[in-house]
Structure formats: structure tokens, C-alpha cells
Design a protein around this motif. Structure first.
Motif, PDB file in Angstrom:
ATOM      1  N   CYS A  46      34.577  35.095 -24.965  1.00  0.00           N
ATOM      2  CA  CYS A  46      33.925  35.430 -26.225  1.00  0.00           C
ATOM      3  C   CYS A  46      32.731  34.486 -26.448  1.00  0.00           C
ATOM      4  CB  CYS A  46      34.923  35.306 -27.380  1.00  0.00           C
ATOM      5  SG  CYS A  46      34.223  35.710 -28.994  1.00  0.00           S
ATOM      6  N   HIS A  59      40.563  48.632 -29.223  1.00  0.00           N
ATOM      7  CA  HIS A  59      40.568  49.763 -30.146  1.00  0.00           C
ATOM      8  C   HIS A  59      39.269  50.526 -29.932  1.00  0.00           C
ATOM      9  CE1 HIS A  59      38.287  46.872 -32.692  1.00  0.00           C
ATOM     10  NE2 HIS A  59      39.194  46.033 -32.211  1.00  0.00           N
ATOM     11  N   THR A  62      36.011  48.965 -28.301  1.00  0.00           N
ATOM     12  CA  THR A  62      35.831  47.603 -28.793  1.00  0.00           C
ATOM     13  C   THR A  62      37.069  46.769 -28.467  1.00  0.00           C
ATOM     14  OG1 THR A  62      34.569  48.529 -30.631  1.00  0.00           O
ATOM     15  CG2 THR A  62      35.272  46.271 -30.878  1.00  0.00           C
ATOM     16  N   THR A  64      38.872  43.049 -29.840  1.00  0.00           N
ATOM     17  CA  THR A  64      38.830  41.985 -30.847  1.00  0.00           C
ATOM     18  C   THR A  64      39.331  40.699 -30.205  1.00  0.00           C
ATOM     19  OG1 THR A  64      39.202  43.540 -32.647  1.00  0.00           O
ATOM     20  CG2 THR A  64      39.692  41.231 -33.094  1.00  0.00           C
ATOM     21  N   SER A  69      38.843  36.796 -34.175  1.00  0.00           N
ATOM     22  CA  SER A  69      38.663  38.206 -34.545  1.00  0.00           C
ATOM     23  C   SER A  69      37.237  38.737 -34.436  1.00  0.00           C
ATOM     24  CB  SER A  69      39.219  38.467 -35.945  1.00  0.00           C
ATOM     25  OG  SER A  69      40.600  38.205 -35.964  1.00  0.00           O
ATOM     26  N   TRP A  70      36.409  38.130 -33.601  1.00  0.00           N
ATOM     27  CA  TRP A  70      35.108  38.729 -33.339  1.00  0.00           C
ATOM     28  C   TRP A  70      35.340  40.015 -32.569  1.00  0.00           C
ATOM     29  CZ3 TRP A  70      30.060  35.826 -32.165  1.00  0.00           C
ATOM     30  CH2 TRP A  70      29.811  34.871 -33.148  1.00  0.00           C
ATOM     31  N   LYS A  71      34.543  41.041 -32.867  1.00  0.00           N
ATOM     32  CA  LYS A  71      34.659  42.324 -32.185  1.00  0.00           C
ATOM     33  C   LYS A  71      33.511  42.475 -31.198  1.00  0.00           C
ATOM     34  CE  LYS A  71      37.020  44.455 -36.063  1.00  0.00           C
ATOM     35  NZ  LYS A  71      37.249  43.199 -36.759  1.00  0.00           N
ATOM     36  N   GLN A  73      31.703  45.086 -28.388  1.00  0.00           N
ATOM     37  CA  GLN A  73      31.583  46.453 -27.882  1.00  0.00           C
ATOM     38  C   GLN A  73      31.731  46.416 -26.363  1.00  0.00           C
ATOM     39  OE1 GLN A  73      28.629  48.472 -31.071  1.00  0.00           O
ATOM     40  NE2 GLN A  73      27.634  47.201 -29.550  1.00  0.00           N
TER      41      GLN A  73
END
Length: 103
Positions: A46, A59, A62, A64, A69-71, A73
Motif C-alpha cells: 500500500c 470488493h 477494489t 481495501t 482501510s485505504w482503497k 483500484q
């Protein structure tokens, strides 16, 4: 010239999960599979605090990050706003049930 490297069978990547492969040139690469069997690959780090994206929640298109909890793509490696940043994205193709990465 494009070099496609065979990585694994699609079935080796859990639905809504990931599999990690090591690349000498790129480090840890996380291969993801979503609920519609689309396959993606990004660097397993990340951009926020270097969390292991391979341990994140998938999800749609994406993931997480499990740390903060950064999302991210999965189709282009861009961070979802309001956060900013990106991770290296790797082109993926699936042929005859096998996953290939462009390295």
C-alpha cells in the motif's frame, strides 16, 4: 517486446482473495480474483504505510488495505479519493484457465 509469464491457474487464486508471487525485478506482486472471476495484479504494498494489500478485502475491482482501510483500484493501481497515490499495476491475461503477467 512484451513478455508474458505464466503464473498459476485461475483456480489457484481464491475468489475474493489473492496469491502472492515474488519477482526479482518488482518484489512481491499480489494476484487478485474478484467475485466475477476477473484477475488483477498490483505490487503488494500500500502506498500509505506499506501494508500488505494481499491481506486486504476484495470488493468489485477494489482492494481495501488491512492496515488503514485505504482503497486501491485493482484495474489501474490508483488510490480511491479522498486518499491519493498509486501502486504499480501489472497487465494480466487469462488464457485456457491460466494466469499470465506481463513483466
Amino acid at each position: 517486446m512484451t513478455e508474458w509469464k505464466k503464473i498459476c491457474a485461475v483456480s489457484d487464486v481464491p475468489v475474493l482473495g489473492s496469491r502472492v508471487v515474488e519477482s526479482e525485478a518488482h518484489g512481491r506482486i499480489a494476484i487478485f480474483r474478484n467475485s466475477t472471476d476477473e484477475v488483477f495484479a498490483v505490487r503488494d504494498k500500500c502506498p500509505h504505510k506499506a501494508g500488505p494489500l494481499s491481506q486486504g478485502i476484495v470488493h468489485g475491482k477494489t482492494v481495501t488495505c488491512p492496515l488503514h482501510s485505504w482503497k486501491i483500484q485493482l484495474d489501474d493501481g490508483q488510490v480511491v479519493p479522498p486518499d491519493v497515490g498509486c501502486v504499480k499495476h501489472f497487465p494480466v491475461k487469462v488464457d485456457m484457465g491460466e494466469v499470465y503477467l506481463e513483466l
